[in-house]
Design a protein around this motif. Sequence first.
Motif: not given
Length: 208
Positions: A158-172
């Motif tokens: 998966l795209p690194a930028e997507f993973l970064t956004a996903l991590i931020a979303d789940i963390r919140a």
Amino acid sequence: MSARTHADSLMWVEHGTGLFVTQAALLDEPAMTQPSILPGWTRKHLVAHVAANAEALGNLVHWARTGERTPMYSSAEQRNADIEAGAKLSATELQTWLNRAVHTLSGAMDALTADDWQTEIVTAQGRAVPATEIPWLRAREVCVHAVDLGTGTTFADLPAEFLTALIADIRAKRGLDEVPGGPLPEVAAYLSGRPHTLADVADLGPWL
């Protein structure tokens, strides 16, 4: 929070949809009945869920385009019943449903105007958000569930930028003050409750 954009989310929907649909198309009847990575769900359950989710998000797109309140699902019970019914279909029937649903959703999103995208809609979790969130909701589904099919795709695909956004979303959403260090794909897998290689971390349970 990640500074993801509407354009980013649309791009990730296309990427994840391509991954999921391509893999699902390769599954014959015996393969489709095998367990997915999600506990208690076969690949049939997963494909039915992703197809039904496309139709549900299509309701939100209709809401954004017309202003007519059309919730994603009539109820949580109906959502679950639709998945169970879909899991009883043949592999060919599921693949046909999936292809039709993703094509219809894509066309509906393409038809939205800039003003439509700003319409306030309500997610299945009861959050009031602008319609620009719809592609992000779909991107999470197709990208993460492409991994859940268990056919070889991993978070590293998966795209690194997507993973970064996903991590931020789940963390919140999980209310985490910090996340463990490690390779981006492994951190995303861990936070989403999927198999990972991180050591000495607490079990967070499933997400999405």
